[in-house]
Design a protein around this motif. Structure first.
Motif, mmCIF file in Angstrom:
data_model
loop_
_atom_site.group_PDB
_atom_site.id
_atom_site.type_symbol
_atom_site.label_atom_id
_atom_site.label_comp_id
_atom_site.label_asym_id
_atom_site.label_seq_id
_atom_site.Cartn_x
_atom_site.Cartn_y
_atom_site.Cartn_z
ATOM 1 N N GLN A 9 0.838 -1.207 0.000
ATOM 2 C CA GLN A 9 0.000 0.000 0.000
ATOM 3 C C GLN A 9 0.869 1.250 0.000
ATOM 4 O O GLN A 9 0.561 2.224 -0.698
ATOM 5 N N ALA A 10 1.961 1.236 0.747
ATOM 6 C CA ALA A 10 2.867 2.386 0.780
ATOM 7 C C ALA A 10 3.548 2.574 -0.576
ATOM 8 O O ALA A 10 3.683 3.712 -1.055
ATOM 9 N N LEU A 11 3.955 1.476 -1.204
ATOM 10 C CA LEU A 11 4.564 1.572 -2.534
ATOM 11 C C LEU A 11 3.567 2.106 -3.553
ATOM 12 O O LEU A 11 3.904 2.930 -4.401
ATOM 13 N N SER A 12 2.333 1.629 -3.468
ATOM 14 C CA SER A 12 1.288 2.104 -4.370
ATOM 15 C C SER A 12 1.037 3.598 -4.185
ATOM 16 O O SER A 12 0.955 4.348 -5.162
ATOM 17 N N ALA A 13 0.927 4.023 -2.942
ATOM 18 C CA ALA A 13 0.685 5.446 -2.662
ATOM 19 C C ALA A 13 1.833 6.302 -3.181
ATOM 20 O O ALA A 13 1.612 7.372 -3.766
ATOM 21 N N ALA A 14 3.064 5.831 -2.997
ATOM 22 C CA ALA A 14 4.228 6.576 -3.494
ATOM 23 C C ALA A 14 4.211 6.647 -5.020
ATOM 24 O O ALA A 14 4.491 7.704 -5.608
ATOM 25 N N ALA A 15 3.871 5.538 -5.665
ATOM 26 C CA ALA A 15 3.816 5.521 -7.135
ATOM 27 C C ALA A 15 2.736 6.468 -7.646
ATOM 28 O O ALA A 15 2.945 7.187 -8.630
ATOM 29 N N LEU A 16 1.587 6.476 -6.992
ATOM 30 C CA LEU A 16 0.507 7.379 -7.411
ATOM 31 C C LEU A 16 0.921 8.842 -7.264
ATOM 32 O O LEU A 16 0.620 9.668 -8.130
ATOM 33 N N ARG A 17 1.626 9.163 -6.176
ATOM 34 C CA ARG A 17 2.085 10.542 -5.977
ATOM 35 C C ARG A 17 3.087 10.968 -7.048
ATOM 36 O O ARG A 17 3.114 12.115 -7.459
ATOM 37 N N ARG A 18 3.923 10.043 -7.479
ATOM 38 C CA ARG A 18 4.968 10.361 -8.456
ATOM 39 C C ARG A 18 4.523 10.187 -9.907
ATOM 40 O O ARG A 18 5.286 10.473 -10.825
ATOM 41 N N MET A 19 3.318 9.723 -10.103
ATOM 42 C CA MET A 19 2.858 9.434 -11.451
ATOM 43 C C MET A 19 2.951 10.625 -12.419
ATOM 44 O O MET A 19 3.330 10.429 -13.571
ATOM 45 N N PRO A 20 2.656 11.850 -11.989
ATOM 46 C CA PRO A 20 2.765 12.961 -12.947
ATOM 47 C C PRO A 20 4.170 13.146 -13.528
ATOM 48 O O PRO A 20 4.315 13.643 -14.649
ATOM 49 N N GLU A 21 5.195 12.729 -12.810
ATOM 50 C CA GLU A 21 6.562 12.882 -13.317
ATOM 51 C C GLU A 21 7.131 11.592 -13.909
ATOM 52 O O GLU A 21 8.267 11.564 -14.361
ATOM 53 N N ALA A 22 6.349 10.531 -13.932
ATOM 54 C CA ALA A 22 6.825 9.232 -14.421
ATOM 55 C C ALA A 22 6.855 9.206 -15.943
ATOM 56 O O ALA A 22 5.989 9.768 -16.611
ATOM 57 N N ASN A 23 7.859 8.518 -16.473
ATOM 58 C CA ASN A 23 7.889 8.307 -17.920
ATOM 59 C C ASN A 23 7.228 6.972 -18.240
ATOM 60 O O ASN A 23 6.824 6.242 -17.343
ATOM 61 N N GLN A 24 7.135 6.643 -19.513
ATOM 62 C CA GLN A 24 6.424 5.434 -19.923
ATOM 63 C C GLN A 24 7.084 4.174 -19.375
ATOM 64 O O GLN A 24 6.395 3.235 -18.985
ATOM 65 N N GLN A 25 8.402 4.148 -19.313
ATOM 66 C CA GLN A 25 9.070 2.972 -18.775
ATOM 67 C C GLN A 25 8.780 2.826 -17.287
ATOM 68 O O GLN A 25 8.558 1.715 -16.800
#
Length: 88
Positions: A9-25
């Motif tokens: 859940q913590a990893l998911s929350a962190a990924a969701l927060r960083r999604m706007p700066e994530a690239n396709q890979q």
């Protein structure tokens, strides 16, 4: 091997927060990791699918395949993404 739900859940929350700066890979690797671990986190994976849509035509084949496989592996359909992949 048992997964730690609070960690996932913590990893998911962190990924969701960083999604706007994530690239396709980043997006496809995150989707793959959750699918490989069989962690069905619908908000995260639908977020990844939605984030991938605007640049679907520019996605490399590996990222496209990983993202599609991940959603299919976890039985999380995302009609707009699958439709876009079919026409890419």
């Amino acid at each position: 091997e048992k997964l730690d739900p609070p960690l996932m859940q913590a990893l998911s929350a962190a990924a969701l927060r960083r999604m706007p700066e994530a690239n396709q890979q980043d997006l496809s690797n995150t989707a793959w990791a959750f699918a490989r671990l069989e962690v069905q986190d619908a908000p995260l994976l639908h977020g990844i699918a939605a984030a991938a849509l605007p640049s679907i035509q520019n996605l490399d084949p590996r990222s496209l395949a990983l993202t599609a496989w991940s959603l299919a592996k976890l039985a999380l359909g995302h009609g707009p993404l699958f439709k876009a992949i079919a026409s890419a």
